[in-house]
Design a protein around this motif. Structure first.
Motif, PDB file in Angstrom:
ATOM      1  N   PHE A  18       0.875  -1.289  -0.045  1.00 14.08           N
ATOM      2  CA  PHE A  18      -0.032  -0.210  -0.084  1.00 14.08           C
ATOM      3  C   PHE A  18       0.785   1.348   0.029  1.00 14.08           C
ATOM      4  N   ALA A  19       0.641   2.345  -0.644  1.00 14.38           N
ATOM      5  CA  ALA A  19       1.017   3.497  -0.662  1.00 14.38           C
ATOM      6  C   ALA A  19       0.310   4.644  -0.776  1.00 14.38           C
ATOM      7  N   PHE A  28       8.178   6.446  -2.906  1.00 14.27           N
ATOM      8  CA  PHE A  28       8.333   5.154  -1.939  1.00 14.27           C
ATOM      9  C   PHE A  28       8.364   4.071  -2.675  1.00 14.27           C
ATOM     10  N   LEU A  29       7.271   3.943  -3.688  1.00  9.90           N
ATOM     11  CA  LEU A  29       7.243   2.777  -4.882  1.00  9.90           C
ATOM     12  C   LEU A  29       8.504   2.547  -5.543  1.00  9.90           C
ATOM     13  N   TYR A  83       2.635   2.131   3.321  1.00 10.18           N
ATOM     14  CA  TYR A  83       3.618   3.310   3.504  1.00 10.18           C
ATOM     15  C   TYR A  83       2.468   4.722   3.617  1.00 10.18           C
ATOM     16  N   GLY A  84       2.617   5.400   4.540  1.00 13.58           N
ATOM     17  CA  GLY A  84       1.984   6.735   4.656  1.00 13.58           C
ATOM     18  C   GLY A  84       2.254   7.633   5.779  1.00 13.58           C
ATOM     19  N   LEU A  85       2.055   8.740   5.873  1.00 16.46           N
ATOM     20  CA  LEU A  85       2.139   9.640   6.943  1.00 16.46           C
ATOM     21  C   LEU A  85       0.851   9.664   7.674  1.00 16.46           C
ATOM     22  N   TRP A 117       3.595   6.210  10.980  1.00  8.41           N
ATOM     23  CA  TRP A 117       2.341   6.030  11.102  1.00  8.41           C
ATOM     24  C   TRP A 117       2.074   5.761  12.658  1.00  8.41           C
ATOM     25  N   GLY A 118       0.593   6.231  13.266  1.00 10.23           N
ATOM     26  CA  GLY A 118       0.414   5.994  14.549  1.00 10.23           C
ATOM     27  C   GLY A 118      -1.225   6.057  14.697  1.00 10.23           C
TER      28      GLY A 118
END
Length: 345
Positions: A18-19, A28-29, A83-85, A117-118
């Protein structure tokens, strides 16, 4: 590289990826797909999740993405790498929440997430279910708990933070109250007393332990303090050497601190050694963290390993598999009994 080693450790060579659908996700990819392929890891699918945007556009994108949900459910991959903020993870939580409300089958996968991430979220999300991420594994920025931090959180009050508008804004959002007592307010909220307790907040709104990002700020402040102290000591000794001669230490420019930072290692109050490598980067590494969620939407971070980028090749990743809690209904293949703590190529 740490994720690649983790996947190899558990023999997960068939994953979902996932992105977020923006420039960061694209970068990222472009970086990770060839890296994982070179390490023998293949992709069942690559899914682009929408970035946080206008509400109407976001709903349309999520509904379109929901049509692809059967791909996620029917995938034979055991692990999903995301991946992600934090802001973009908001949309993934919305997608999975919509699937749950639509009575679609749950995903019994291991989520592997990046350090940004959180679960921290705005007050709107306090009722969102976090159970879908139970057993997730993330590489989080290394953190520790400085002495006195918990006591500080217990005594902090908006009234004591004079001139700090952030504290007051955070307080209103976290406790869903208002310091404004005007009748003209568009939204009627209960008044804030200023005596609310931070420890009473759910972890999805506020974590009472120091996270990696905050720990980096803590170390940065003390690193500068140690450098200034070292410079002050140097100045004192230089004055003693010149004795009666008039001597003035030149005013130091901020950028000049970088040179001294590399040569002033120290131990912080949490017991960690703080130093910088030849490139001026902090020698910190990552904690391998297992996320444990509970029915009341609280959660706990459990450190189950460490990634040390400065270790010799083959010894960067340390895992304590016996500490890991797996997702509910997840059928993890039982590994042979072993006392191996380090991944080796």
């Amino acid at each position: 590289m740490g994720v690649a080693q983790l996947l190899h450790y558990f023999k997960w060579t068939w994953i979902g990826l996932f992105a977020v659908d923006d420039d960061n996700g694209e970068k990222f990819l472009q970086t990770v797909t060839p890296l994982l392929s070179q390490n023998g890891i293949c992709f069942d699918f690559i899914l682009r999740t929408p970035k946080r945007t206008d509400t109407n556009d976001l709903i349309e994108q999520l509904l379109s993405l929901l049509e692809k949900y059967p791909v996620l459910v029917n995938s034979t991959a055991n692990a999903y790498f995301i991946y992600g903020l934090s802001t973009s993870m908001y949309t993934l939580r919305m997608l999975l929440g919509m699937a749950q409300q639509s009575s679609l089958p749950p995903l019994s996968k291991v989520w592997i997430v990046t350090s940004q991430w959180g679960f921290e979220s705005v007050s709107l999300q306090r009722i969102w279910d976090t159970q879908i991420f139970h057993g997730a594994i993330s590489f989080t920025v290394h953190s520790n708990q400085p002495p006195g931090f918990q006591n500080f959180l217990q005594i902090i009050k908006p009234s004591k933070a004079k001139g700090d508008g952030f504290i007051q804004d955070f307080w209103e959002q976290a406790f869903d109250c208002s310091f404004k007592h005007s009748d003209e307010s568009e939204e009627i909220k209960k008044p804030c007393t200023g005596e609310e307790k931070l420890e009473s907040l759910p972890g999805t709104l506020f974590e009472v332990s120091m996270t990696g990002q905050s720990y980096n700020v803590y170390n940065a402040v003390y690193a500068v303090a140690h450098v200034l102290n070292a410079l002050d000591t140097f100045q004192f000794k230089s004055r003693a050497l010149v004795q009666q001669r008039e001597w003035k230490f030149q005013n130091l420019e901020p950028w000049q601190l970088h040179h001294f930072l590399r040569s002033v290692p120290f131990n912080n109050s949490a017991g960690d050694a703080v130093s910088f490598d030849e490139r001026g980067e902090l020698r910190a590494g990552f904690d391998v963290t297992n996320w444990i969620t509970f029915p009341n939407n609280s959660f706990a971070r459990v450190k189950v390993g460490r990634l040390d980028p400065h270790a010799v090749p083959g010894n960067a990743l340390t895992l304590h598999e016996d500490r890991i809690v797996w997702p509910r209904s997840f059928n993890q293949v039982t590994h042979q009994s072993r006392s191996l703590n380090r991944y080796k190529n």
